[in-house]
Design a protein around this motif. Structure first.
Motif, PDB file in Angstrom:
ATOM      1  N   THR A 139       0.828  -1.221   0.000  1.00 15.52           N
ATOM      2  CA  THR A 139       0.000   0.000   0.000  1.00 15.52           C
ATOM      3  C   THR A 139       0.854   1.260   0.000  1.00 15.52           C
ATOM      4  O   THR A 139       1.939   1.300   0.579  1.00 15.52           O
ATOM      5  N   LEU A 140       0.344   2.305  -0.654  1.00 16.07           N
ATOM      6  CA  LEU A 140       0.858   3.668  -0.488  1.00 16.07           C
ATOM      7  C   LEU A 140      -0.204   4.460   0.261  1.00 16.07           C
ATOM      8  O   LEU A 140      -1.383   4.461  -0.122  1.00 16.07           O
ATOM      9  N   THR A 141       0.193   5.150   1.318  1.00 14.42           N
ATOM     10  CA  THR A 141      -0.764   5.929   2.097  1.00 14.42           C
ATOM     11  C   THR A 141      -0.094   7.204   2.590  1.00 14.42           C
ATOM     12  O   THR A 141       1.059   7.479   2.269  1.00 14.42           O
ATOM     13  N   GLY A 142      -0.829   7.991   3.350  1.00 13.69           N
ATOM     14  CA  GLY A 142      -0.307   9.282   3.804  1.00 13.69           C
ATOM     15  C   GLY A 142      -0.894  10.419   3.000  1.00 13.69           C
ATOM     16  O   GLY A 142      -2.100  10.479   2.778  1.00 13.69           O
ATOM     17  N   SER A 143      -0.041  11.345   2.555  1.00 16.09           N
ATOM     18  CA  SER A 143      -0.476  12.549   1.843  1.00 16.09           C
ATOM     19  C   SER A 143      -1.515  13.301   2.666  1.00 16.09           C
ATOM     20  O   SER A 143      -2.582  13.685   2.170  1.00 16.09           O
ATOM     21  N   ILE A 144      -1.178  13.532   3.927  1.00 16.43           N
ATOM     22  CA  ILE A 144      -2.095  14.184   4.865  1.00 16.43           C
ATOM     23  C   ILE A 144      -2.046  15.690   4.621  1.00 16.43           C
ATOM     24  O   ILE A 144      -1.267  16.422   5.230  1.00 16.43           O
ATOM     25  N   GLY A 145      -2.865  16.164   3.701  1.00 18.56           N
ATOM     26  CA  GLY A 145      -2.835  17.583   3.371  1.00 18.56           C
ATOM     27  C   GLY A 145      -3.906  17.962   2.370  1.00 18.56           C
ATOM     28  O   GLY A 145      -4.743  17.147   1.983  1.00 18.56           O
ATOM     29  N   VAL A 146      -3.860  19.212   1.945  1.00 16.40           N
ATOM     30  CA  VAL A 146      -4.869  19.794   1.067  1.00 16.40           C
ATOM     31  C   VAL A 146      -4.195  20.358  -0.178  1.00 16.40           C
ATOM     32  O   VAL A 146      -3.071  20.866  -0.108  1.00 16.40           O
ATOM     33  N   ILE A 147      -4.891  20.256  -1.289  1.00 18.02           N
ATOM     34  CA  ILE A 147      -4.396  20.867  -2.521  1.00 18.02           C
ATOM     35  C   ILE A 147      -5.533  21.640  -3.174  1.00 18.02           C
ATOM     36  O   ILE A 147      -6.684  21.188  -3.182  1.00 18.02           O
ATOM     37  N   PHE A 148      -5.214  22.833  -3.663  1.00 14.47           N
ATOM     38  CA  PHE A 148      -6.190  23.658  -4.378  1.00 14.47           C
ATOM     39  C   PHE A 148      -5.847  23.593  -5.858  1.00 14.47           C
ATOM     40  O   PHE A 148      -4.763  24.009  -6.273  1.00 14.47           O
ATOM     41  N   ILE A 149      -6.768  23.045  -6.642  1.00  7.26           N
ATOM     42  CA  ILE A 149      -6.521  22.822  -8.065  1.00  7.26           C
ATOM     43  C   ILE A 149      -7.369  23.776  -8.883  1.00  7.26           C
ATOM     44  O   ILE A 149      -8.568  23.891  -8.672  1.00  7.26           O
TER      45      ILE A 149
END
Length: 322
Positions: A150-160
């Motif tokens: 598994t790949l997990t994490g990326s605990i954050g926000v992105i504005f696209i």
């Protein structure tokens, strides 16, 4: 030749007797949810629900029909499950890079409410990717188990949002905007953001990120040093996530089912069930095609994967987005 004549005879009979067989060439998710026992014959039940794909509250439309949103599909299953007193545990099979901020938060809340109402134990079984919003919706679980790859994490926000102001300048085209306030065109793709607008966008991102961070702190016991690394929004391998405290263990789907039985205090031969809108021959727990029936498509026009996600704020690991 005889087979052809027999088919013609049957169809003609339907016409003359006034019978109209129901033919659903393009399923749209309106068929009722069907319970299917995948294994076991015990008195208690474990429900397996797949959270597969980008998390959105918006249904998909194509030339040949439409299908419900992922939020609609998951919430409908949780609602049905909450009415079944024999369901003692829920296994969420998560394979998602995340999605919209609000859609992710809705699913999180639906899972929390399900737990409060039923007192059922919840185990997450992470598959390929359970990042950002995929991790967000996993947080209410009593146990999070990652697949070894598994790949997990990326605990954050992105504005696209698209930005084409440079292109417009090169080709000599402009877009004129009349507005009531200086920030009404904030994020407008045909002009660069002002310094003030950039600060506003950053403030919104920080607010959404802070909510995500607080939920991680609430549901996971992780040291401050590890949180500092986690909150850089990096992704982790399964083993890296275990060491960081984001997941509790590594294992396969059968291991997650065993863990659910253990936490719920029920026998290992309990019935493992899924909800589908169509019966599949030789079905297994790895079948995520649960939202609608599958029928032969005459034309498949779905180029959505070629386009970036819709403009907005997302709990999303963009490289794995659909």
């Amino acid at each position: 030749m005889k087979k052809t004549l027999w088919i013609i005879f049957i169809l003609t009979s339907f016409v003359f007797c006034g019978c109209q067989p129901k033919v659903n060439l393009f399923p749209d998710g309106t068929d009722p949810l069907l319970e299917k026992v995948q294994q076991g014959d015990g008195a208690d039940k474990i429900l397996v629900i797949s959270i597969d794909g980008t998390i959105s509250a918006q249904g998909k439309r194509s030339l040949l029909g439409s299908s419900p949103s992922l939020v609609q599909e998951i919430s409908s299953r949780l609602k049905k499950a909450a009415e079944d007193k024999e369901i003692k545990a829920l296994v969420l099979k998560v394979n998602s890079p995340g999605g919209g901020v609000t859609a992710s938060d809705i699913l999180y809340n639906e899972i929390v409410r399900f737990k409060e109402k039923t007192k059922a134990k919840v185990v997450v079984s992470m598959m390929d990717v359970a990042a950002s919003g995929g991790y967000y919706v996993s947080l209410p679980a009593d146990h999070i188990m990652a697949h070894p790859t598994t790949l997990t994490g990326s605990i954050g926000v992105i504005f696209i949002r698209p930005k084409v102001d440079g292109l417009m300048e090169k080709i000599g085209v402009s877009v004129e905007v009349s507005k009531s306030g200086r920030n009404k065109d904030m994020g407008f793709p045909f002009k660069p953001d002002t310094p003030e607008q950039k600060k506003i966008i950053d403030s919104i991102i920080n607010d959404y990120a802070e909510r995500f961070h607080e939920l991680v702190k609430k549901h996971r016991s992780i040291s401050a040093d590890k949180l500092n690394t986690i909150f850089t929004a990096q992704v982790f391998s399964a083993e890296g996530a275990r060491k960081a405290g984001l997941v509790d263990s590594l294992g396969y789907l059968p291991d997650a089912i065993d863990k659910a039985c253990e936490l719920a205090g029920i026998a290992k031969d309990s019935r493992v069930i899924t909800y589908k809108r169509k019966s599949y021959p030789d079905d297994t727990l790895y079948n995520s095609a649960s939202s609608q029936g599958i029928s032969p498509a005459l034309i498949n026009i779905d180029a959505g994967y070629l386009m970036p996600p819709k403009t907005g704020f997302h709990y999303l690991w963009l490289p794995a987005a659909e």
